[in-house]
Design an enzyme around this catalytic site. Structure first.
Site, short mmCIF file in Angstrom:
data_model
loop_
_atom_site.label_atom_id
_atom_site.label_comp_id
_atom_site.label_asym_id
_atom_site.label_seq_id
_atom_site.Cartn_x
_atom_site.Cartn_y
_atom_site.Cartn_z
CD1 TRP A 118 26.14 34.18 9.76
CD2 TRP A 118 26.69 32.34 8.61
NE1 TRP A 118 27.20 34.50 8.95
CE2 TRP A 118 27.56 33.39 8.22
CE3 TRP A 118 26.85 31.08 8.02
CZ2 TRP A 118 28.58 33.22 7.28
CZ3 TRP A 118 27.86 30.91 7.07
CH2 TRP A 118 28.70 31.98 6.71
CG ASN A 119 30.30 29.60 11.10
OD1 ASN A 119 29.84 29.78 12.22
ND2 ASN A 119 31.59 29.68 10.84
CE LYS A 128 22.88 38.89 17.85
NZ LYS A 128 22.40 38.19 16.64
N PRO A 129 21.28 34.37 18.84
CG PRO A 129 19.51 33.07 18.01
CD PRO A 129 19.87 34.02 19.12
CB SER A 161 33.58 39.44 12.18
OG SER A 161 32.79 40.42 12.83
CD GLU A 181 36.66 30.40 20.68
OE1 GLU A 181 37.60 30.47 19.86
OE2 GLU A 181 36.66 29.64 21.64
CG LEU A 182 37.38 37.40 17.93
CD1 LEU A 182 38.15 38.66 18.28
CD2 LEU A 182 35.88 37.65 17.98
CB CYS A 227 36.54 30.76 12.33
SG CYS A 227 36.10 29.56 13.58
CD GLU A 261 37.66 34.14 8.91
OE1 GLU A 261 37.13 35.21 9.23
OE2 GLU A 261 37.73 33.16 9.67
CD GLU A 266 33.30 28.96 23.02
OE1 GLU A 266 33.47 29.09 21.80
OE2 GLU A 266 32.23 29.21 23.59
P1 ADP Z 1 29.59 37.30 10.12
O1 ADP Z 1 30.16 38.30 9.19
O2 ADP Z 1 30.22 35.98 10.04
O3 ADP Z 1 28.10 37.25 10.12
P2 ADP Z 1 29.51 38.86 12.52
O4 ADP Z 1 30.58 39.09 13.52
O5 ADP Z 1 28.96 40.03 11.80
O6 ADP Z 1 30.07 37.75 11.55
O7 ADP Z 1 28.28 38.10 13.19
C1 ADP Z 1 28.39 37.20 14.26
C2 ADP Z 1 27.31 37.50 15.26
O8 ADP Z 1 27.48 38.83 15.73
C3 ADP Z 1 25.87 37.44 14.69
O9 ADP Z 1 25.02 36.91 15.69
C4 ADP Z 1 25.55 38.91 14.47
O10 ADP Z 1 24.17 39.19 14.55
C5 ADP Z 1 26.27 39.55 15.63
N1 ADP Z 1 26.56 40.98 15.45
C6 ADP Z 1 26.88 41.64 14.33
N2 ADP Z 1 27.10 42.95 14.59
C7 ADP Z 1 26.90 43.13 15.92
C8 ADP Z 1 26.98 44.25 16.82
N3 ADP Z 1 27.29 45.47 16.39
N4 ADP Z 1 26.73 44.04 18.12
C9 ADP Z 1 26.41 42.80 18.56
N5 ADP Z 1 26.34 41.72 17.79
C10 ADP Z 1 26.58 41.87 16.48
#
Ligand code: ADP
Length: 458
Positions: A130-131, A154-155, A208, A229-230, A263, A360, A437
């Protein structure tokens, strides 16, 4: 439907679809069905479609920026910056589509020739955070389409409105169903569906480290190509020979971008002892000038954090540091405005045992540490599981090269607080992920190398 709320005041901004498992599968079916024909289109055709998308979105920058401000909280001035950054990827890959060159290799047999070609990997699934609701999507979609892949995005649930608006403009530009798809709903279920489906040949993920590892594990069964990209824990190092005014300005801009929810945000600020107090005093002055509010005007402001969980996490890290002896130079608590606003905060007298050093932060917090020698600060910078970016300020040439060589990160930024643009390879090492990227390296993530031996030519 998924409700989308304005983080600045909790009001409803809009709704996005909550797709069922069957709808997600149908999107994968469409992306798979579209791939063979799309992969054979001329690079020039793909380039022209991307260019058209670029032009249509460019013409409506302001509408995108206001929507991003409402669903993400970043100010319009910053959203416009993100849009230009994100549009840069569409423009860059519209051009790069035509330059996915292979090569020939001097033959090992007199009657043979060796051809090396690059082929699109296949349908791609991408999950974005979302950032950066705009740029994260254009960066993945433009690269995939340029390479000849189809892609499903998938946003993040927090910011699907900008994503769907980008899709709408892509359709207007003539990018068809199947070639670019979008799904929203239960992230866990969607992630499982993407990773278990053998037709999806690549996952591109930004988010994450925990979720990245989960997706990598889930993809093991179908062995997909992956770009990850974590998280990061960026050091920002200021040596005493630096231009302190520029370093302070670079730091404040880098740190307060998206209220620190980035990040690549400076997460550990290491300042050489002799310039420590001067730098801290200057960043305090600069930060105090910046308003904290919802930024629907043109000027830069610090906005709210994305949700309650984010606010609580920042508060916990700052409270832990305070409890262990940190000095609060500015802020140090939630902002008086209330809601999801956290006061821009400067902390000093920190030590390496505090939680804030290894976590972080994702908030507008400047944790400032002292250091004395170059060797010491390089060792401390590298003492983290992450390796996304490191910033350093120095005017000494030899030291610049030593930092470039010795810092364990995918990106080293010297004498600037600004990292990203479409023409450079963005990405990390260690637990910040793999793959790049942007630039010509970015497209390599979406192709594989095919070797063809043509023997019997004699
Ligand atoms: P943040 O804590 O910054 O929201 P996330 O890694 O949880 O970071 O989220 C980044 C993306 O990963 C979002 O689009 C979120 O919906 C998606 N996401 C979170 N959990 C899962 C999962 N178990 N499988 C697939 N996508 C996921």
């Amino acid at each position: 439907m998924i409700d989308v709320f304005n983080p600045a005041n909790g009001t409803l901004v809009g709704r996005a679809p909550l797709h069922s498992a069957a709808q997600v599968s149908a999107a994968v079916d469409r992306a798979s069905a579209a791939f063979p024909a799309w992969s054979r289109t001329l690079a020039k055709q793909r380039s022209e479609l991307l260019r058209k998308w670029f032009e249509l979105v460019s013409a409506d920058r302001r509408a995108f920026a206001e929507l991003m401000c409402l669903e993400n909280g970043k100010c319009v001035a910053e959203a416009l910056g993100e849009i230009d950054y994100g549009l840069g990827f569409i423009e860059w890959y519209a051009e790069e589509a035509k330059r996915v060159y292979g090569d020939t290799i001097p033959t090992h047999a007199s009657d043979a020739a060796v051809l090396v070609t690059k082929e699109p990997v296949g349908p791609v699934a991408a999950i974005t955070p979302w950032n950066f609701p705009f740029m994260m999507i254009t960066r993945k979609v433009a690269t995939a389409l340029a390479a000849g892949c189809t892609i499903i995005i998938k946003p993040a649930e927090e910011t699907p409105l900008t994503a769907y608006k980008l899709l709408e403009y892509a359709r207007k530009a003539g990018i068809p169903e199947g070639v670019f798809e979008m799904v929203t709903g239960d992230p866990v279920g969607i992630g499982e569906r993407f990773t278990n489906d053998a037709r999806i040949r690549k996952i591109s993920f930004t988010g994450s480290t925990a979720v990245g590892k989960l997706l990598a594990r889930q993809s093991a069964g179908t062995l997909k190509k992956m770009t990850m990209e974590l998280g990061g824990n960026a050091p920002f190092i200021v040596f005493d020979d630096a231009d302190i005014e520029q370093a302070a300005r670079g730091l404040v801009a880098a740190k307060l971008r998206n209220s620190g929810q980035v990040c690549i945000s400076p997460n550990r600020i290491y300042v050489q002892s002799s310039v420590h107090d001067r730098l801290v005093a200057r960043i305090k002055e600069l930060v105090e000038e910046i308003p904290v509010e919802q930024g629907l005007q043109e000027r830069f402001v610090v906005g709210p954090l994305i949700n309650r969980r984010a606010l609580d996490k920042v508060a916990e890290l700052v409270d832990d540091a305070k409890a262990h002896g940190a000095k609060v130079v500015l802020g140090g608590s939630a902002h008086a405005r209330g809601g999801l606003f956290y006061a821009p905060t400067i902390l000093t007298e920190l030590n390496d045992d505090m939680q804030i050093r290894s976590t972080e932060i994702f908030g507008p917090v400047f944790p400032v540490y002292r250091f004395d020698t170059e060797d010491e600060v390089i060792a401390r910078s590298n003492d983290t599981e992450y390796g996304l970016v490191a910033y350093a300020w120095t005017r000494e040439l030899g030291r610049s090269f030593r930092l470039s060589r010795n810092i364990e990160s995918g990106m080293v930024i010297l004498n600037s607080g600004s990292v990203g643009t479409a023409s450079v390879p963005f990405g990390g090492v260690k637990q910040s992920g793999y793959g790049r990227e942007g630039s010509h390296y970015g497209i390599e993530e979406y192709v594989h190398v095919k070797y063809t031996l043509m023997a019997g030519l004699a």
